[in-house]
Design a protein around this motif. Structure first.
Motif, PDB file in Angstrom:
ATOM      1  N   GLN A 100      -1.838 -16.533   4.879  1.00 53.39           N
ATOM      2  CA  GLN A 100      -0.791 -15.588   5.277  1.00 53.39           C
ATOM      3  C   GLN A 100      -1.122 -14.167   4.843  1.00 53.39           C
ATOM      4  OE1 GLN A 100       2.633 -17.557   3.537  1.00 53.39           O
ATOM      5  NE2 GLN A 100       3.211 -18.457   5.519  1.00 53.39           N
ATOM      6  N   LYS A 101      -1.745 -14.025   3.675  1.00 58.15           N
ATOM      7  CA  LYS A 101      -2.173 -12.694   3.236  1.00 58.15           C
ATOM      8  C   LYS A 101      -3.191 -12.111   4.216  1.00 58.15           C
ATOM      9  CE  LYS A 101      -4.681 -10.236  -0.416  1.00 58.15           C
ATOM     10  NZ  LYS A 101      -5.371 -10.328  -1.732  1.00 58.15           N
ATOM     11  N   ALA A 102      -4.141 -12.925   4.645  1.00 55.78           N
ATOM     12  CA  ALA A 102      -5.139 -12.461   5.601  1.00 55.78           C
ATOM     13  C   ALA A 102      -4.485 -12.065   6.918  1.00 55.78           C
ATOM     14  CB  ALA A 102      -6.182 -13.543   5.829  1.00 55.78           C
ATOM     15  N   ALA A 103      -3.508 -12.854   7.354  1.00 55.39           N
ATOM     16  CA  ALA A 103      -2.810 -12.535   8.601  1.00 55.39           C
ATOM     17  C   ALA A 103      -2.059 -11.209   8.471  1.00 55.39           C
ATOM     18  CB  ALA A 103      -1.846 -13.657   8.960  1.00 55.39           C
ATOM     19  N   ASP A 104      -1.342 -11.035   7.386  1.00 50.66           N
ATOM     20  CA  ASP A 104      -0.574  -9.800   7.179  1.00 50.66           C
ATOM     21  C   ASP A 104      -1.500  -8.590   7.080  1.00 50.66           C
ATOM     22  OD1 ASP A 104       1.688 -11.346   7.197  1.00 50.66           O
ATOM     23  OD2 ASP A 104       1.881 -11.437   5.012  1.00 50.66           O
ATOM     24  N   TYR A 105      -2.629  -8.762   6.405  1.00 49.31           N
ATOM     25  CA  TYR A 105      -3.604  -7.669   6.260  1.00 49.31           C
ATOM     26  C   TYR A 105      -4.178  -7.284   7.622  1.00 49.31           C
ATOM     27  CZ  TYR A 105      -7.744  -5.217   4.382  1.00 49.31           C
ATOM     28  OH  TYR A 105      -8.725  -4.289   4.074  1.00 49.31           O
ATOM     29  N   THR A 106      -4.511  -8.287   8.415  1.00 52.44           N
ATOM     30  CA  THR A 106      -5.063  -8.036   9.743  1.00 52.44           C
ATOM     31  C   THR A 106      -4.056  -7.320  10.633  1.00 52.44           C
ATOM     32  OG1 THR A 106      -6.480  -9.992   9.584  1.00 52.44           O
ATOM     33  CG2 THR A 106      -6.037  -9.132  11.793  1.00 52.44           C
ATOM     34  N   ILE A 107      -2.817  -7.778  10.616  1.00 57.23           N
ATOM     35  CA  ILE A 107      -1.780  -7.167  11.457  1.00 57.23           C
ATOM     36  C   ILE A 107      -1.510  -5.730  11.016  1.00 57.23           C
ATOM     37  CG2 ILE A 107       0.660  -7.280  12.069  1.00 57.23           C
ATOM     38  CD1 ILE A 107       0.381 -10.371  11.887  1.00 57.23           C
ATOM     39  N   THR A 108      -1.440  -5.511   9.720  1.00 57.20           N
ATOM     40  CA  THR A 108      -1.189  -4.164   9.206  1.00 57.20           C
ATOM     41  C   THR A 108      -2.309  -3.207   9.609  1.00 57.20           C
ATOM     42  OG1 THR A 108       0.034  -5.048   7.318  1.00 57.20           O
ATOM     43  CG2 THR A 108      -0.788  -2.804   7.123  1.00 57.20           C
ATOM     44  N   LYS A 109      -3.560  -3.662   9.464  1.00 54.73           N
ATOM     45  CA  LYS A 109      -4.682  -2.809   9.839  1.00 54.73           C
ATOM     46  C   LYS A 109      -4.714  -2.561  11.342  1.00 54.73           C
ATOM     47  CE  LYS A 109      -8.705  -3.356   8.044  1.00 54.73           C
ATOM     48  NZ  LYS A 109      -9.978  -4.005   7.628  1.00 54.73           N
ATOM     49  N   SER A 110      -4.319  -3.547  12.123  1.00 51.33           N
ATOM     50  CA  SER A 110      -4.302  -3.372  13.573  1.00 51.33           C
ATOM     51  C   SER A 110      -3.250  -2.347  13.992  1.00 51.33           C
ATOM     52  CB  SER A 110      -4.037  -4.712  14.265  1.00 51.33           C
ATOM     53  OG  SER A 110      -5.083  -5.629  14.021  1.00 51.33           O
TER      54      SER A 110
END
Length: 423
Positions: A55-65
């Protein structure tokens, strides 16, 4: 404007709009896809990746996108501002009035353009470092270190960039119709020189590089390199942890100046066999001559670019079609160079999928080589740790990955390693 200028304007607008829409659509797909798979770890990683890490990886990816979409929109607005809305034309006129039409004015135009662009992007850089990276636990930089890097980076840019710009501008005015061929030769020589000077002169301005002290690991690494027939100037550990928690290892330099560099964060996270496997992967790039291939491609694309610049710099429609009135009594070389650098990314953006595909193929080849020289299981384990520690999503949108990813998605890469290991 004449018909050619109108065509230039229409082509520019079409490429700008198409690129903006494509970037937005792909980023939106990526965010939706990652969010849709946020609450479930892929089955093949269920035993090794926790739901919290996923979930951390998903949130990080979405935030950067999301942040990337903001950057994309700003870049498009700036591009319009510099070109069709008259920004470059106004700046050029202002400097012509103040300095006349000599080399000094042209260098001032390039320098002013770079300074204004840097100042505009500064808040975005700060936000990325002290908000996004900080939020996810990656940023280790202090404000003073960030400002110090900014000052040193600017100084290096001025000391390195202005002389090469001055030489190219001089060639544009003094070397005749084939100036672009001479300029290309100078540019390539400059890039090859940087490959030699960067590890020993430039990089130490920003980081400390200390010889690898772990004798056991050093023995393992040297044995691996000897087995692979690779010689390097030295093995170094870089204090990457003072800026970021991200981990990496790389080769740098060219010829006799080659050196192996480990981030201290990498050595903290991986076991010695896993370090071996990661290094063997990098050696695989050299074994398959990927570095040479990329340098040759850089030579070829830059030659084509200089040839095109040599042609369009003499065409009035190129300037007027991009919102600039070429000067009749002063050189337009710096203006041509800046306009070309602004426009070229609109064309090359659509080559991204081809370049990404080639890069992914190289990564698979390097993985296979590492598997031959070390252990596929160790490489898979190391990659899994790096994906986790760097918060790289395990569930990227397939189309987005095919368009942008220079490295294969974790699921594909590790699955191939596991399959080969079990074969």
């Amino acid at each position: 404007m004449d018909n050619a200028a109108w065509i230039m304007t229409a082509l520019f607008c079409a490429l700008l709009l198409t690129g903006l829409l494509t970037r937005t659509a792909l980023a939106s797909r990526q965010m939706r896809f990652v969010a849709r798979h946020r609450n479930e770890v892929p089955p093949s990683f269920a035993d090794t990746i926790t739901l919290a890490a996923h979930q951390k990886a998903a949130d990080y990816t979405i935030t950067k996108s999301r942040f990337g979409l903001l950057e994309t929109s700003l870049e498009a607005a700036l591009l319009l501002g510099w070109t069709l809305l008259g920004g470059l034309d106004w700046l050029n006129g202002l400097l012509l009035d103040a300095l006349g039409g000599g080399l000094l004015q042209q260098l001032a135009l390039i320098g002013s353009f770079a300074l204004i662009g840097g100042l505009i992007s500064l808040p975005l850089s700060w936000w990325s470092t002290f908000r996004i990276e900080e939020r996810f636990g990656f940023n280790k930089m202090t404000l003073s270190l960030w400002l110090g890097d900014l000052v040193k980076g600017t100084a290096v840019g001025v000391l390195v960039g202005l002389p090469i710009a001055a030489l190219v501008l001089w060639l544009m005015s003094a070397a005749g119709p084939v100036w672009w061929l001479w300029a290309w030769g100078v540019w390539m020589g400059f890039n090859l020189l940087l490959l030699v000077l960067y590890p020993t002169v430039i990089a130490p301005l920003f980081n400390k590089f200390e010889p690898l002290q772990d004798e056991s690991l050093k023995t393992r690494v040297q044995a691996l390199m000897q087995r692979c027939g690779f010689a390097a100037k030295g093995l170094f550990v870089m204090d990457g942890s003072k800026r970021s928690a991200h981990a990496n290892a790389y080769f740098t330099g060219f010829g006799a100046a080659k050196r192996v560099v480990f981030f201290d964060t990498l050595l903290q996270q991986l076991t010695p066999p896993e370090v071996d496997a990661v290094l063997a992967h990098e050696l695989g790039h050299y074994k398959h001559r990927h570095i040479v291939q990329r340098i040759v491609m850089m030579f070829a694309f830059s030659l084509l670019g200089f040839a095109v610049l040599g042609w369009v710099s003499g065409q009035a429609w190129f300037y007027s079609g991009l919102g600039v009135t070429p000067s009749l009594d002063a050189p337009n070389d710096a203006m041509a160079l800046l306009l070309f650098l602004l426009v070229v990314p609109l064309f090359t953006y659509f080559l991204s999928p081809l370049m990404a595909q080639l890069s992914r193929r190289h990564e698979f080849q390097a993985d296979a080589y590492a598997q031959q020289q070390t252990s596929g299981a160790d490489l898979a384990s190391a990659l899994l740790k790096l994906f986790k520690d760097n918060a790289s999503t395990l569930t990227p949108d397939p189309l987005y990955a095919r368009f942008y990813y220079s490295h294969p998605p974790a699921s594909e890469r590790i699955a191939r390693l596991r399959t080969a290991t079990n074969a």
